[in-house]
Design a protein around this motif. Structure first.
Motif, PDB file in Angstrom:
ATOM      1  N   LYS A  99       0.499  -1.447  -0.619  1.00  0.00           N
ATOM      2  CA  LYS A  99      -0.348  -0.068   0.041  1.00  0.00           C
ATOM      3  C   LYS A  99       0.608   1.080   0.241  1.00  0.00           C
ATOM      4  O   LYS A  99       0.234   2.225   0.398  1.00  0.00           O
ATOM      5  CB  LYS A  99      -0.751  -0.088   1.023  1.00  0.00           C
ATOM      6  N   GLN A 100       2.193   1.219   0.080  1.00  0.00           N
ATOM      7  CA  GLN A 100       3.220   2.274  -0.176  1.00  0.00           C
ATOM      8  C   GLN A 100       3.002   2.864  -1.506  1.00  0.00           C
ATOM      9  O   GLN A 100       3.830   1.616  -2.254  1.00  0.00           O
ATOM     10  CB  GLN A 100       4.081   2.080   0.391  1.00  0.00           C
ATOM     11  N   TYR A 101       3.335   3.667  -1.687  1.00  0.00           N
ATOM     12  CA  TYR A 101       3.387   4.132  -3.132  1.00  0.00           C
ATOM     13  C   TYR A 101       4.490   5.513  -3.396  1.00  0.00           C
ATOM     14  O   TYR A 101       4.304   6.478  -1.807  1.00  0.00           O
ATOM     15  CB  TYR A 101       2.843   5.247  -3.931  1.00  0.00           C
ATOM     16  N   VAL A 102       5.189   5.849  -4.308  1.00  0.00           N
ATOM     17  CA  VAL A 102       6.098   7.648  -3.799  1.00  0.00           C
ATOM     18  C   VAL A 102       5.247   7.689  -5.205  1.00  0.00           C
ATOM     19  O   VAL A 102       5.939   7.480  -5.939  1.00  0.00           O
ATOM     20  CB  VAL A 102       7.576   7.393  -3.481  1.00  0.00           C
ATOM     21  N   TYR A 120      -7.403  17.759   1.847  1.00  0.00           N
ATOM     22  CA  TYR A 120      -7.512  15.974   1.500  1.00  0.00           C
ATOM     23  C   TYR A 120      -7.266  15.860   1.659  1.00  0.00           C
ATOM     24  O   TYR A 120      -8.021  14.192   2.194  1.00  0.00           O
ATOM     25  CB  TYR A 120      -7.682  16.149   0.091  1.00  0.00           C
ATOM     26  N   LYS A 121      -6.619  15.184   3.507  1.00  0.00           N
ATOM     27  CA  LYS A 121      -6.272  14.795   4.279  1.00  0.00           C
ATOM     28  C   LYS A 121      -7.770  14.014   4.504  1.00  0.00           C
ATOM     29  O   LYS A 121      -8.632  14.218   4.670  1.00  0.00           O
ATOM     30  CB  LYS A 121      -6.006  15.092   5.121  1.00  0.00           C
ATOM     31  N   ASN A 122      -7.708  12.499   4.828  1.00  0.00           N
ATOM     32  CA  ASN A 122      -9.138  11.797   4.748  1.00  0.00           C
ATOM     33  C   ASN A 122      -8.047  10.445   5.928  1.00  0.00           C
ATOM     34  O   ASN A 122      -6.902  10.845   6.376  1.00  0.00           O
ATOM     35  CB  ASN A 122      -9.057  11.071   3.792  1.00  0.00           C
ATOM     36  N   ASP A 123      -9.291  10.183   6.653  1.00  0.00           N
ATOM     37  CA  ASP A 123      -9.186   8.713   7.389  1.00  0.00           C
ATOM     38  C   ASP A 123      -8.462   7.314   6.910  1.00  0.00           C
ATOM     39  O   ASP A 123      -7.671   6.476   7.060  1.00  0.00           O
ATOM     40  CB  ASP A 123     -10.245   7.880   8.571  1.00  0.00           C
ATOM     41  N   VAL A 124      -8.592   7.578   5.329  1.00  0.00           N
ATOM     42  CA  VAL A 124      -8.306   6.161   4.419  1.00  0.00           C
ATOM     43  C   VAL A 124      -6.723   6.784   4.035  1.00  0.00           C
ATOM     44  O   VAL A 124      -6.387   5.452   4.736  1.00  0.00           O
ATOM     45  CB  VAL A 124      -8.952   5.726   3.570  1.00  0.00           C
ATOM     46  N   ASP A 125      -6.439   7.148   3.328  1.00  0.00           N
ATOM     47  CA  ASP A 125      -4.905   7.258   2.910  1.00  0.00           C
ATOM     48  C   ASP A 125      -4.544   8.725   3.338  1.00  0.00           C
ATOM     49  O   ASP A 125      -4.775   9.550   4.512  1.00  0.00           O
ATOM     50  CB  ASP A 125      -4.988   8.051   1.643  1.00  0.00           C
ATOM     51  N   ASP A 126      -2.764   8.550   3.988  1.00  0.00           N
ATOM     52  CA  ASP A 126      -2.429   9.241   4.240  1.00  0.00           C
ATOM     53  C   ASP A 126      -0.913   9.650   3.421  1.00  0.00           C
ATOM     54  O   ASP A 126      -1.196   8.785   2.533  1.00  0.00           O
ATOM     55  CB  ASP A 126      -1.663   8.158   5.339  1.00  0.00           C
ATOM     56  N   PHE A 127      -0.236  10.776   3.080  1.00  0.00           N
ATOM     57  CA  PHE A 127       0.294  11.435   2.191  1.00  0.00           C
ATOM     58  C   PHE A 127       1.173  11.816   3.125  1.00  0.00           C
ATOM     59  O   PHE A 127       0.904  12.677   4.247  1.00  0.00           O
ATOM     60  CB  PHE A 127      -0.555  11.894   1.216  1.00  0.00           C
ATOM     61  N   VAL A 134       5.814  12.844  -2.802  1.00  0.00           N
ATOM     62  CA  VAL A 134       4.980  12.262  -2.077  1.00  0.00           C
ATOM     63  C   VAL A 134       5.000  11.118  -0.842  1.00  0.00           C
ATOM     64  O   VAL A 134       4.798  10.048  -2.530  1.00  0.00           O
ATOM     65  CB  VAL A 134       3.297  13.368  -2.840  1.00  0.00           C
ATOM     66  N   PHE A 135       4.835  10.705  -0.954  1.00  0.00           N
ATOM     67  CA  PHE A 135       4.797   9.819   0.021  1.00  0.00           C
ATOM     68  C   PHE A 135       3.414   9.054   0.290  1.00  0.00           C
ATOM     69  O   PHE A 135       2.804  10.242   0.824  1.00  0.00           O
ATOM     70  CB  PHE A 135       5.803   9.360   1.390  1.00  0.00           C
ATOM     71  N   LEU A 136       3.601   7.574   0.034  1.00  0.00           N
ATOM     72  CA  LEU A 136       1.782   7.551  -0.298  1.00  0.00           C
ATOM     73  C   LEU A 136       1.675   6.530   0.528  1.00  0.00           C
ATOM     74  O   LEU A 136       2.065   5.431   0.345  1.00  0.00           O
ATOM     75  CB  LEU A 136       0.971   7.608  -1.494  1.00  0.00           C
ATOM     76  N   LEU A 137       0.329   6.606   0.957  1.00  0.00           N
ATOM     77  CA  LEU A 137      -0.480   4.674   2.369  1.00  0.00           C
ATOM     78  C   LEU A 137      -1.204   4.855   2.165  1.00  0.00           C
ATOM     79  O   LEU A 137      -2.091   5.407   2.385  1.00  0.00           O
ATOM     80  CB  LEU A 137       0.290   4.867   3.955  1.00  0.00           C
ATOM     81  N   THR A 161       5.044  11.507 -11.514  1.00  0.00           N
ATOM     82  CA  THR A 161       4.559   9.819 -12.077  1.00  0.00           C
ATOM     83  C   THR A 161       4.689   9.371 -10.470  1.00  0.00           C
ATOM     84  O   THR A 161       5.252   9.622  -9.480  1.00  0.00           O
ATOM     85  CB  THR A 161       5.645  10.070 -12.503  1.00  0.00           C
ATOM     86  N   THR A 162       4.540   8.016 -10.654  1.00  0.00           N
ATOM     87  CA  THR A 162       3.764   8.172  -9.184  1.00  0.00           C
ATOM     88  C   THR A 162       4.078   5.745  -9.549  1.00  0.00           C
ATOM     89  O   THR A 162       4.297   5.363 -10.261  1.00  0.00           O
ATOM     90  CB  THR A 162       2.319   7.231  -8.581  1.00  0.00           C
ATOM     91  N   ARG A 163       5.384   5.597  -8.527  1.00  0.00           N
ATOM     92  CA  ARG A 163       5.698   4.408  -8.800  1.00  0.00           C
ATOM     93  C   ARG A 163       5.399   3.532  -7.087  1.00  0.00           C
ATOM     94  O   ARG A 163       5.741   4.092  -6.053  1.00  0.00           O
ATOM     95  CB  ARG A 163       7.164   4.003  -9.154  1.00  0.00           C
ATOM     96  N   ASN A 164       5.398   1.951  -6.974  1.00  0.00           N
ATOM     97  CA  ASN A 164       5.080   1.060  -5.925  1.00  0.00           C
ATOM     98  C   ASN A 164       5.997   1.610  -5.266  1.00  0.00           C
ATOM     99  O   ASN A 164       7.404   1.550  -6.463  1.00  0.00           O
ATOM    100  CB  ASN A 164       4.325   0.311  -5.702  1.00  0.00           C
ATOM    101  N   TRP A 165       6.153   0.763  -4.111  1.00  0.00           N
ATOM    102  CA  TRP A 165       7.312   1.105  -2.991  1.00  0.00           C
ATOM    103  C   TRP A 165       8.617  -0.322  -3.251  1.00  0.00           C
ATOM    104  O   TRP A 165       9.962  -0.095  -2.981  1.00  0.00           O
ATOM    105  CB  TRP A 165       7.059   0.987  -1.857  1.00  0.00           C
ATOM    106  N   LYS A 166       7.522  -1.014  -3.742  1.00  0.00           N
ATOM    107  CA  LYS A 166       8.868  -2.581  -4.300  1.00  0.00           C
ATOM    108  C   LYS A 166       9.114  -1.801  -5.304  1.00  0.00           C
ATOM    109  O   LYS A 166      10.782  -2.534  -5.614  1.00  0.00           O
ATOM    110  CB  LYS A 166       7.551  -3.962  -4.450  1.00  0.00           C
ATOM    111  N   THR A 167       9.084  -0.844  -6.609  1.00  0.00           N
ATOM    112  CA  THR A 167       9.932  -0.388  -7.694  1.00  0.00           C
ATOM    113  C   THR A 167      11.023   0.085  -7.052  1.00  0.00           C
ATOM    114  O   THR A 167      12.035  -0.468  -8.006  1.00  0.00           O
ATOM    115  CB  THR A 167       9.021   0.049  -8.986  1.00  0.00           C
ATOM    116  N   VAL A 168      10.814   0.819  -6.731  1.00  0.00           N
ATOM    117  CA  VAL A 168      11.494   2.161  -6.248  1.00  0.00           C
ATOM    118  C   VAL A 168      12.793   1.218  -4.928  1.00  0.00           C
ATOM    119  O   VAL A 168      14.095   1.601  -5.337  1.00  0.00           O
ATOM    120  CB  VAL A 168      10.679   3.166  -5.128  1.00  0.00           C
ATOM    121  N   ASN A 169      12.211   0.545  -4.721  1.00  0.00           N
ATOM    122  CA  ASN A 169      13.372  -0.105  -3.786  1.00  0.00           C
ATOM    123  C   ASN A 169      14.138  -1.337  -4.238  1.00  0.00           C
ATOM    124  O   ASN A 169      15.557  -1.226  -4.665  1.00  0.00           O
ATOM    125  CB  ASN A 169      12.952  -1.324  -2.789  1.00  0.00           C
TER     126      ASN A 169
END
Length: 177
Positions: A99-102, A120-127, A134-137, A161-169
């Motif tokens: 669930k982690q992205y950058v 736009y902060k909310n209870d479902v997603d964090d950034f 921008v780090f996303l959860l 452009t966004t990538r999932n955390w596994k790709t970045v690592n």
């Protein structure tokens, strides 16, 4: 020589802007970059160069448009910058890596744009916005988040452009090994 990563926006997504990775490698080699490697089909290119980031960015975007016939937004980071980005992840303690992205930003957003996004902060997603990332959860996964690449671009008024955390690592592992 500096090791760079080009994160290309919108390559091979949804059946649009299709390019084979071998052709992409050839384009980068034609620009006299060294040790060119790609990772998966979404436009991640690792290469070495003695040039500065701004010059490289212009060369890449110009050549891609010349060869492919359409504009491809490119975002450049050095290997050292990518390593620092990974260290800065505010969600690294989260066990749910899926669930982690950058989101890599073309430039640092203005303070006003960052404040606008915070509304736009909310209870479902964090950034968390840090400089040019921008780090996303994403609580329910990236496919169900409000914080898509397009949303972040529109609120921050910056290309991204966004990538999932596994790709970045994985990209950093490819560079360091």
């Amino acid at each position: 020589m500096t090791i760079y990563i080009a994160f290309l926006r919108g390559i091979n997504v949804g059946g649009k802007k299709i390019i084979k990775m071998e052709k992409l490698k050839d384009i980068f080699k034609s620009l006299y970059f060294q040790n060119v490697k790609t990772y998966i089909q979404s436009g991640n290119v690792i290469f070495d160069s003695t040039e500065e980031s701004a010059d490289i960015l212009y060369k890449i975007e110009t050549e891609l448009e010349n060869v492919l016939g359409y504009k491809v937004t490119s975002i450049i980071r050095t290997a050292d910058e990518l390593e620092e980005i990974i260290k800065q992840n505010p969600f690294s303690a989260s066990e749910d890596v899926e669930k982690q992205y950058v989101t890599f930003l073309h430039r640092e957003p203005t303070v006003e744009a960052g404040d606008r996004l915070m509304s736009y902060k909310n209870d479902v997603d964090d950034f968390c916005v840090t400089h040019r990332e921008v780090f996303l959860l994403c609580g329910k996964g990236y496919g169900k988040t409000k914080f898509s690449n397009h949303f972040l671009e529109s609120k921050l008024d910056v290309l991204a452009t966004t990538r999932n955390w596994k790709t970045v690592n994985k990209i950093l592992n490819m560079i360091r090994n």
